[in-house]
Design a protein around this motif. Structure first.
Motif, PDB file in Angstrom:
ATOM      1  N   SER A  76      36.256 -52.630  34.842  1.00 51.23           N
ATOM      2  CA  SER A  76      35.622 -51.352  35.176  1.00 51.23           C
ATOM      3  C   SER A  76      36.293 -50.193  34.450  1.00 51.23           C
ATOM      4  O   SER A  76      37.419 -50.321  33.954  1.00 51.23           O
ATOM      5  CB  SER A  76      35.728 -51.104  36.685  1.00 51.23           C
ATOM      6  OG  SER A  76      37.093 -50.932  37.043  1.00 51.23           O
ATOM      7  N   ILE A  77      35.610 -49.059  34.432  1.00 52.90           N
ATOM      8  CA  ILE A  77      36.166 -47.850  33.818  1.00 52.90           C
ATOM      9  C   ILE A  77      37.412 -47.417  34.592  1.00 52.90           C
ATOM     10  O   ILE A  77      38.410 -46.996  34.003  1.00 52.90           O
ATOM     11  CB  ILE A  77      35.101 -46.724  33.786  1.00 52.90           C
ATOM     12  CG1 ILE A  77      34.014 -47.082  32.763  1.00 52.90           C
ATOM     13  CG2 ILE A  77      35.738 -45.378  33.457  1.00 52.90           C
ATOM     14  CD1 ILE A  77      32.848 -46.128  32.707  1.00 52.90           C
ATOM     15  N   ALA A  88      48.611 -48.621  27.972  1.00 49.56           N
ATOM     16  CA  ALA A  88      47.815 -49.534  27.136  1.00 49.56           C
ATOM     17  C   ALA A  88      47.126 -48.752  26.020  1.00 49.56           C
ATOM     18  O   ALA A  88      46.686 -47.619  26.237  1.00 49.56           O
ATOM     19  CB  ALA A  88      46.754 -50.238  27.985  1.00 49.56           C
ATOM     20  N   CYS A  89      47.027 -49.356  24.822  1.00 46.62           N
ATOM     21  CA  CYS A  89      46.329 -48.632  23.756  1.00 46.62           C
ATOM     22  C   CYS A  89      45.100 -49.365  23.235  1.00 46.62           C
ATOM     23  O   CYS A  89      44.508 -48.969  22.248  1.00 46.62           O
ATOM     24  CB  CYS A  89      47.266 -48.191  22.650  1.00 46.62           C
ATOM     25  SG  CYS A  89      48.286 -49.460  21.997  1.00 46.62           S
ATOM     26  N   PHE A  90      44.699 -50.451  23.911  1.00 46.25           N
ATOM     27  CA  PHE A  90      43.368 -51.014  23.675  1.00 46.25           C
ATOM     28  C   PHE A  90      42.934 -51.716  24.955  1.00 46.25           C
ATOM     29  O   PHE A  90      43.750 -52.009  25.830  1.00 46.25           O
ATOM     30  CB  PHE A  90      43.330 -51.968  22.464  1.00 46.25           C
ATOM     31  CG  PHE A  90      44.183 -53.196  22.599  1.00 46.25           C
ATOM     32  CD1 PHE A  90      43.686 -54.377  23.132  1.00 46.25           C
ATOM     33  CD2 PHE A  90      45.509 -53.175  22.180  1.00 46.25           C
ATOM     34  CE1 PHE A  90      44.485 -55.512  23.242  1.00 46.25           C
ATOM     35  CE2 PHE A  90      46.316 -54.313  22.281  1.00 46.25           C
ATOM     36  CZ  PHE A  90      45.800 -55.476  22.821  1.00 46.25           C
ATOM     37  N   ALA A 102      31.214 -47.324  26.190  1.00 48.16           N
ATOM     38  CA  ALA A 102      30.996 -45.894  25.921  1.00 48.16           C
ATOM     39  C   ALA A 102      32.237 -45.090  26.315  1.00 48.16           C
ATOM     40  O   ALA A 102      32.656 -44.178  25.594  1.00 48.16           O
ATOM     41  CB  ALA A 102      29.778 -45.398  26.693  1.00 48.16           C
ATOM     42  N   PHE A 103      32.840 -45.453  27.442  1.00 47.02           N
ATOM     43  CA  PHE A 103      34.065 -44.783  27.898  1.00 47.02           C
ATOM     44  C   PHE A 103      35.164 -44.914  26.835  1.00 47.02           C
ATOM     45  O   PHE A 103      35.849 -43.943  26.505  1.00 47.02           O
ATOM     46  CB  PHE A 103      34.520 -45.399  29.235  1.00 47.02           C
ATOM     47  CG  PHE A 103      35.906 -45.000  29.652  1.00 47.02           C
ATOM     48  CD1 PHE A 103      36.145 -43.772  30.269  1.00 47.02           C
ATOM     49  CD2 PHE A 103      36.984 -45.858  29.442  1.00 47.02           C
ATOM     50  CE1 PHE A 103      37.435 -43.403  30.647  1.00 47.02           C
ATOM     51  CE2 PHE A 103      38.271 -45.501  29.820  1.00 47.02           C
ATOM     52  CZ  PHE A 103      38.498 -44.266  30.424  1.00 47.02           C
ATOM     53  N   CYS A 104      35.333 -46.119  26.306  1.00 47.91           N
ATOM     54  CA  CYS A 104      36.360 -46.352  25.285  1.00 47.91           C
ATOM     55  C   CYS A 104      36.032 -45.606  24.001  1.00 47.91           C
ATOM     56  O   CYS A 104      36.907 -44.993  23.388  1.00 47.91           O
ATOM     57  CB  CYS A 104      36.499 -47.842  24.994  1.00 47.91           C
ATOM     58  SG  CYS A 104      37.249 -48.772  26.360  1.00 47.91           S
ATOM     59  N   ARG A 105      34.763 -45.648  23.631  1.00 48.34           N
ATOM     60  CA  ARG A 105      34.324 -44.984  22.401  1.00 48.34           C
ATOM     61  C   ARG A 105      34.614 -43.487  22.480  1.00 48.34           C
ATOM     62  O   ARG A 105      35.157 -42.898  21.542  1.00 48.34           O
ATOM     63  CB  ARG A 105      32.819 -45.234  22.219  1.00 48.34           C
ATOM     64  CG  ARG A 105      32.317 -45.071  20.801  1.00 48.34           C
ATOM     65  CD  ARG A 105      30.894 -45.580  20.648  1.00 48.34           C
ATOM     66  NE  ARG A 105      29.952 -44.932  21.549  1.00 48.34           N
ATOM     67  CZ  ARG A 105      29.152 -45.585  22.410  1.00 48.34           C
ATOM     68  NH1 ARG A 105      29.187 -46.901  22.491  1.00 48.34           N
ATOM     69  NH2 ARG A 105      28.323 -44.927  23.194  1.00 48.34           N
ATOM     70  N   GLY A 128      29.824 -50.482  19.969  1.00 49.63           N
ATOM     71  CA  GLY A 128      31.048 -49.880  19.429  1.00 49.63           C
ATOM     72  C   GLY A 128      32.301 -50.729  19.564  1.00 49.63           C
ATOM     73  O   GLY A 128      33.417 -50.203  19.455  1.00 49.63           O
ATOM     74  N   ALA A 129      32.145 -52.019  19.807  1.00 45.31           N
ATOM     75  CA  ALA A 129      33.319 -52.892  19.898  1.00 45.31           C
ATOM     76  C   ALA A 129      34.123 -52.853  18.601  1.00 45.31           C
ATOM     77  O   ALA A 129      33.559 -52.818  17.510  1.00 45.31           O
ATOM     78  CB  ALA A 129      32.871 -54.330  20.167  1.00 45.31           C
TER      79      ALA A 129
END
Length: 213
Positions: A76-77, A88-90, A102-105, A128-129
């Motif tokens: 989840s977001i 964490a950076c990914f 979309a949240f990550c993008r 956007g993966a």
């Protein structure tokens, strides 16, 4: 990411993303130290157990600038947000969720969603993966991956789930850019007295096999 290697670059160069799942107690630092010394510069902590956030924070601190640390099994977001706060950076997931992508993008965070069928793979990539985690990698195996490579020649595949020290190289030969390796490398055996030296030996075998192609 301040001073740290760009996550996707680190995974590609290591040819593997190492997944830590479980409580390794005070051996955590030694385990991650060995991984980095043996050339594995991308580590993912699975979020589906109690101490994941503390682990992310601890490893990020200990390996500052030497490795890239991400969160896996993020559903989840809300979970993604907590993981990012911990350092964490990914973000890795077992599934493809457009709102999480979309949240990550929007945050400029590399996302590695899980997908299995051609439709899921395409949806993940369109969303956007940064890489698409082919999950589960077994029992379809390298042969399944090779068949996917035809219609999707440019999508970076990261097969995960059932990848072992023995079969990892076969996935690269079939067209993966890297493999996700979990308990087959860092299993409960690492907690035994000889565990750390066995881990180092397994890391060396894996590293050699991924470069022998």
């Amino acid at each position: 990411v301040g001073g740290a290697m760009e996550p996707i670059q680190a995974i590609r160069e290591s040819r593997a993303l190492i997944i830590l799942r479980g409580d390794f107690g005070d051996r955590l630092k030694d385990i991650t130290q060995i991984l980095v010394e043996e050339g594995f510069l991308a580590i993912e902590v699975a979020m589906n157990f109690p101490h994941a956030l503390e682990q992310i924070a601890q490893i990020t601190q200990a390996l500052k600038g030497r490795a890239t640390i991400g969160a896996g099994t993020v559903l989840s977001i809300e979970e993604a947000r907590r993981a990012l706060e911990a350092g964490a950076c990914f973000i890795g997931s077992p599934h493809t969720d457009e709102s999480l992508l979309a949240f990550c993008r929007e945050g400029g965070i590399p996302a590695i969603p899980g997908a299995f069928t051609p439709s899921e793979i395409w949806r993940a990539w369109q969303g956007g993966a940064a890489m698409v985690k082919i999950f589960p990698a077994m029992p379809g195996g390298p042969e399944y991956l090779r068949n996917l490579r035809g219609p999707f020649p440019d999508i970076p595949f990261l097969p995960t789930g059932g990848v072992t020290v023995e079969n990892a190289a076969a996935f690269l030969s079939a067209g993966a850019v890297a493999v996700g390796v979990g308990s087959a490398l860092v299993g409960s055996y690492v907690m035994a007295p000889e565990g750390l030296s066995q881990l180092r030996e397994a890391c060396r075998r894996l590293y050699r096999s991924l470069r022998a192609l």
